[in-house]
Write a protein that holds these residues in place. Structure first.
Motif, short mmCIF file in Angstrom:
data_model
loop_
_atom_site.label_atom_id
_atom_site.label_comp_id
_atom_site.label_asym_id
_atom_site.label_seq_id
_atom_site.Cartn_x
_atom_site.Cartn_y
_atom_site.Cartn_z
N TYR A 3 0.82 -1.20 0.00
CA TYR A 3 0.00 0.00 0.00
C TYR A 3 0.85 1.25 0.00
CZ TYR A 3 -3.85 -3.10 1.01
OH TYR A 3 -4.78 -4.08 0.92
N HIS A 4 2.14 1.10 0.30
CA HIS A 4 3.05 2.23 0.37
C HIS A 4 4.28 1.94 -0.48
CE1 HIS A 4 0.74 2.48 4.17
NE2 HIS A 4 0.67 3.73 3.79
N TYR A 5 4.91 3.00 -0.93
CA TYR A 5 6.13 2.86 -1.72
C TYR A 5 7.24 2.40 -0.78
CZ TYR A 5 9.38 3.77 -5.50
OH TYR A 5 10.29 3.62 -6.50
N GLU A 6 7.96 1.36 -1.17
CA GLU A 6 9.01 0.82 -0.33
C GLU A 6 10.37 0.99 -1.00
OE1 GLU A 6 7.95 -3.24 0.43
OE2 GLU A 6 6.10 -2.68 1.44
N LYS A 7 11.39 1.16 -0.21
CA LYS A 7 12.74 1.33 -0.71
C LYS A 7 13.19 0.05 -1.42
CE LYS A 7 17.44 2.36 0.77
NZ LYS A 7 18.31 2.69 1.89
N PRO A 8 13.64 0.16 -2.67
CA PRO A 8 14.14 -1.03 -3.37
C PRO A 8 15.50 -1.45 -2.82
CG PRO A 8 14.38 0.92 -4.74
CD PRO A 8 13.67 1.35 -3.50
N TRP A 55 12.84 20.20 6.76
CA TRP A 55 12.68 19.82 5.36
C TRP A 55 14.04 19.81 4.68
CZ3 TRP A 55 7.98 18.31 3.53
CH2 TRP A 55 6.88 18.59 4.33
N THR A 56 14.25 18.82 3.83
CA THR A 56 15.54 18.68 3.14
C THR A 56 15.33 17.93 1.82
OG1 THR A 56 17.83 18.00 3.44
CG2 THR A 56 16.16 16.56 4.38
N GLU A 57 16.42 17.54 1.17
CA GLU A 57 16.32 16.84 -0.11
C GLU A 57 15.66 15.48 0.03
OE1 GLU A 57 20.16 15.78 1.74
OE2 GLU A 57 19.34 17.71 1.21
N VAL A 58 15.21 14.96 -1.09
CA VAL A 58 14.51 13.68 -1.16
C VAL A 58 15.52 12.54 -1.06
CG1 VAL A 58 13.09 12.26 -2.69
CG2 VAL A 58 12.71 14.70 -2.58
N ASP A 59 15.09 11.41 -0.50
CA ASP A 59 15.95 10.22 -0.45
C ASP A 59 16.42 9.87 -1.86
OD1 ASP A 59 15.72 9.79 2.30
OD2 ASP A 59 13.89 8.60 2.06
N ALA A 60 17.70 9.51 -1.98
CA ALA A 60 18.30 9.21 -3.28
C ALA A 60 17.58 8.07 -4.01
CB ALA A 60 19.77 8.87 -3.10
#
Length: 119
Positions: A3-8, A55-60
């Motif tokens: 249901y949620h986006y998961e880190k590959p 707030w900061t940059e998005v996860d790579a």
């Protein structure tokens, strides 16, 4: 079903770059540029020691998934703009994921939202 986006487990970060600026809300963001237009994307973080958010940059591991999404260019053309006083038009990671109809990141208790479209 997720249901949620998961880190590959394996990922590349070829698109987007870290941009340092003097924005009232954040000091760094992930900047996507196409031609002379750009779009800054920010993600909220939590510091457990001070119990504060920032707030900061998005996860790579998210940058390429956003950029290669079929609807990214349409969203970019609608929301991106030119740099004004060192600042780019900005969206949060949740705003862009919802607009692209991607599964969102799992919401944390400490997360806040902006109640306006423009940041």
């Amino acid at each position: 079903m997720r249901y949620h986006y998961e880190k590959p487990t394996i990922y590349l970060s070829m698109y987007g770059k870290r941009y340092i600026c003097d924005h009232p809300v954040y000091d760094s963001c992930t900047l996507f540029e196409i031609g002379d237009k750009g779009l800054a994307v920010i993600q909220q973080r939590y510091d457990a020691e001070t119990k504060s958010t920032f707030w900061t940059e998005v996860d790579a591991w998210l940058t390429d998934a956003l950029y290669v999404h079929p609807k990214f260019k349409e969203f970019f053309d609608e929301r991106a703009g030119t740099c004004t006083d060192g600042l780019w038009p900005t969206v949060t990671i949740r705003q862009i994921m919802w607009a692209l109809k991607m599964k969102p990141l799992q919401k944390q208790r400490w997360e806040t939202v902006f109640d306006r479209r423009d940041i």
